[in-house]
Design a protein around this motif. Sequence first.
Motif, PDB file in Angstrom:
ATOM      1  N   SER A  86      73.629  66.431  40.574  1.00 25.24           N
ATOM      2  CA  SER A  86      72.510  65.921  39.786  1.00 25.24           C
ATOM      3  C   SER A  86      72.021  66.954  38.782  1.00 25.24           C
ATOM      4  N   ALA A  87      71.937  68.226  39.221  1.00 21.08           N
ATOM      5  CA  ALA A  87      71.496  69.274  38.305  1.00 21.08           C
ATOM      6  C   ALA A  87      72.501  69.481  37.178  1.00 21.08           C
ATOM      7  N   SER A  88      73.789  69.502  37.505  1.00 20.80           N
ATOM      8  CA  SER A  88      74.813  69.663  36.474  1.00 20.80           C
ATOM      9  C   SER A  88      74.812  68.479  35.520  1.00 20.80           C
ATOM     10  N   ASN A  89      74.652  67.284  36.074  1.00 19.16           N
ATOM     11  CA  ASN A  89      74.647  66.079  35.246  1.00 19.16           C
ATOM     12  C   ASN A  89      73.440  66.043  34.313  1.00 19.16           C
ATOM     13  N   ALA A  90      72.299  66.539  34.789  1.00 20.09           N
ATOM     14  CA  ALA A  90      71.088  66.521  33.965  1.00 20.09           C
ATOM     15  C   ALA A  90      71.235  67.405  32.728  1.00 20.09           C
ATOM     16  N   TRP A  91      72.013  68.474  32.832  1.00 23.22           N
ATOM     17  CA  TRP A  91      72.128  69.412  31.716  1.00 23.22           C
ATOM     18  C   TRP A  91      73.312  69.135  30.802  1.00 23.22           C
ATOM     19  N   ILE A  92      74.417  68.660  31.339  1.00 22.54           N
ATOM     20  CA  ILE A  92      75.598  68.461  30.486  1.00 22.54           C
ATOM     21  C   ILE A  92      76.165  67.047  30.584  1.00 22.54           C
ATOM     22  N   GLY A  93      75.517  66.172  31.327  1.00 20.14           N
ATOM     23  CA  GLY A  93      76.050  64.832  31.518  1.00 20.14           C
ATOM     24  C   GLY A  93      76.007  63.957  30.282  1.00 20.14           C
ATOM     25  N   HIS A  94      75.171  64.300  29.283  1.00 16.28           N
ATOM     26  CA  HIS A  94      75.050  63.445  28.099  1.00 16.28           C
ATOM     27  C   HIS A  94      76.184  63.663  27.107  1.00 16.28           C
ATOM     28  N   PHE A  95      76.980  64.719  27.291  1.00 17.77           N
ATOM     29  CA  PHE A  95      78.129  64.916  26.411  1.00 17.77           C
ATOM     30  C   PHE A  95      79.214  63.897  26.751  1.00 17.77           C
ATOM     31  N   ARG A  96      80.099  63.667  25.792  1.00 18.69           N
ATOM     32  CA  ARG A  96      81.247  62.820  26.093  1.00 18.69           C
ATOM     33  C   ARG A  96      82.111  63.534  27.133  1.00 18.69           C
ATOM     34  N   GLY A  97      82.387  62.851  28.229  1.00 16.68           N
ATOM     35  CA  GLY A  97      83.073  63.493  29.346  1.00 16.68           C
ATOM     36  C   GLY A  97      82.161  64.385  30.163  1.00 16.68           C
ATOM     37  N   GLY A  98      80.854  64.252  29.956  1.00 16.09           N
ATOM     38  CA  GLY A  98      79.900  65.144  30.612  1.00 16.09           C
ATOM     39  C   GLY A  98      79.884  65.010  32.121  1.00 16.09           C
ATOM     40  N   LEU A  99      80.069  63.799  32.651  1.00 11.24           N
ATOM     41  CA  LEU A  99      80.085  63.632  34.094  1.00 11.24           C
ATOM     42  C   LEU A  99      81.265  64.375  34.726  1.00 11.24           C
ATOM     43  N   ALA A 100      82.401  64.358  34.036  1.00 12.21           N
ATOM     44  CA  ALA A 100      83.557  65.111  34.531  1.00 12.21           C
ATOM     45  C   ALA A 100      83.272  66.609  34.495  1.00 12.21           C
ATOM     46  N   MET A 101      82.634  67.075  33.411  1.00 11.95           N
ATOM     47  CA  MET A 101      82.263  68.490  33.339  1.00 11.95           C
ATOM     48  C   MET A 101      81.241  68.844  34.413  1.00 11.95           C
ATOM     49  N   ALA A 102      80.300  67.938  34.668  1.00 16.44           N
ATOM     50  CA  ALA A 102      79.305  68.184  35.710  1.00 16.44           C
ATOM     51  C   ALA A 102      79.965  68.256  37.080  1.00 16.44           C
ATOM     52  N   SER A 103      81.016  67.479  37.276  1.00 17.80           N
ATOM     53  CA  SER A 103      81.746  67.533  38.544  1.00 17.80           C
ATOM     54  C   SER A 103      82.395  68.895  38.735  1.00 17.80           C
ATOM     55  N   VAL A 104      82.974  69.430  37.661  1.00 12.09           N
ATOM     56  CA  VAL A 104      83.587  70.753  37.739  1.00 12.09           C
ATOM     57  C   VAL A 104      82.533  71.814  38.041  1.00 12.09           C
ATOM     58  N   ALA A 105      81.389  71.727  37.354  1.00 13.60           N
ATOM     59  CA  ALA A 105      80.313  72.688  37.606  1.00 13.60           C
ATOM     60  C   ALA A 105      79.795  72.571  39.031  1.00 13.60           C
ATOM     61  N   GLY A 106      79.663  71.339  39.521  1.00 14.52           N
ATOM     62  CA  GLY A 106      79.229  71.142  40.902  1.00 14.52           C
ATOM     63  C   GLY A 106      80.221  71.700  41.899  1.00 14.52           C
ATOM     64  N   CYS A 107      81.513  71.518  41.620  1.00 13.51           N
ATOM     65  CA  CYS A 107      82.550  72.097  42.490  1.00 13.51           C
ATOM     66  C   CYS A 107      82.457  73.617  42.522  1.00 13.51           C
TER      67      CYS A 107
END
Length: 268
Positions: A86-107
């Motif tokens: 949730s924290a990763s998604n809140a900061w970078i989730g709005h970019f295109r592909g942001g949820l995937a990037m947030a998943s990497v940051a969460g990992c």
Amino acid sequence: MDPTFLSIIMVVVLLGAILLRAPIGLAMGLVGAAGYAALSSVAGLQAYIASAWPDRFLSYELAIVPLFILMGNLATRTGISAALFSASNAWIGHFRGGLAMASVAGCAMFGAISGSSIATASTMARVALPEMRKHKYSDALASGCLAAGGTLGILIPPSIVLIIYALLTEQNIVKLFLAATLPGLLAIVGFMITIAIYVRLYPEEGPSQQPASLSTRLRSLGQVWHIVAIFVIVLGGIYGGFFTLGRGGLGWRGADGACRIADPRADA
């Protein structure tokens, strides 16, 4: 029977048992026991089992492994993995592909408290995969970024693999952790750049979403402060020598800096 030929047979049988959905631990135990008995004898196998169980359970060298796994399980049960995503998604989730990037940051952040790639990938998949499917991410991108992000569990210190390697080779665990930090950070950046390029080439694979408000972003940071605290305490304690006990205790480093765990029974 030739040991090489027997080893090939054991590997084939093991893979066959796994493909038949037998529990991996049970399959490895049965195949290993059968191979030991074939090379030695049934009486030798019985003698080994009688002595191996106590030695494995009383291994001070490997005591750290189940403790890190326990910490990862506690993080999963208490909802830390969801807070990380949730924290990763809140900061970078709005970019295109942001949820995937947030998943990497969460990992990456979860790997810093679990030390295991398998635990990282399986835990974050439960949280991130449904969310990416909800926002019309392709299964290829969703599963690919989670599989790649899971590998960060053995790169981001503290790592179970590095700890075991340090114990087996008597290397300095602090230097190994420091050496793994830069490759881990480069891997995170590389994964995110790859995702950004991929969604530029195939926009339908990872659509963007509405950005979170500033208050939501700041509130998300308040949900992950304890993760930062765990990371600082564990690594800070190791780097600072606070978790290194004196002679006769459970120590991370010897006098020469090599990683050793002293057995208190040695002085008995």
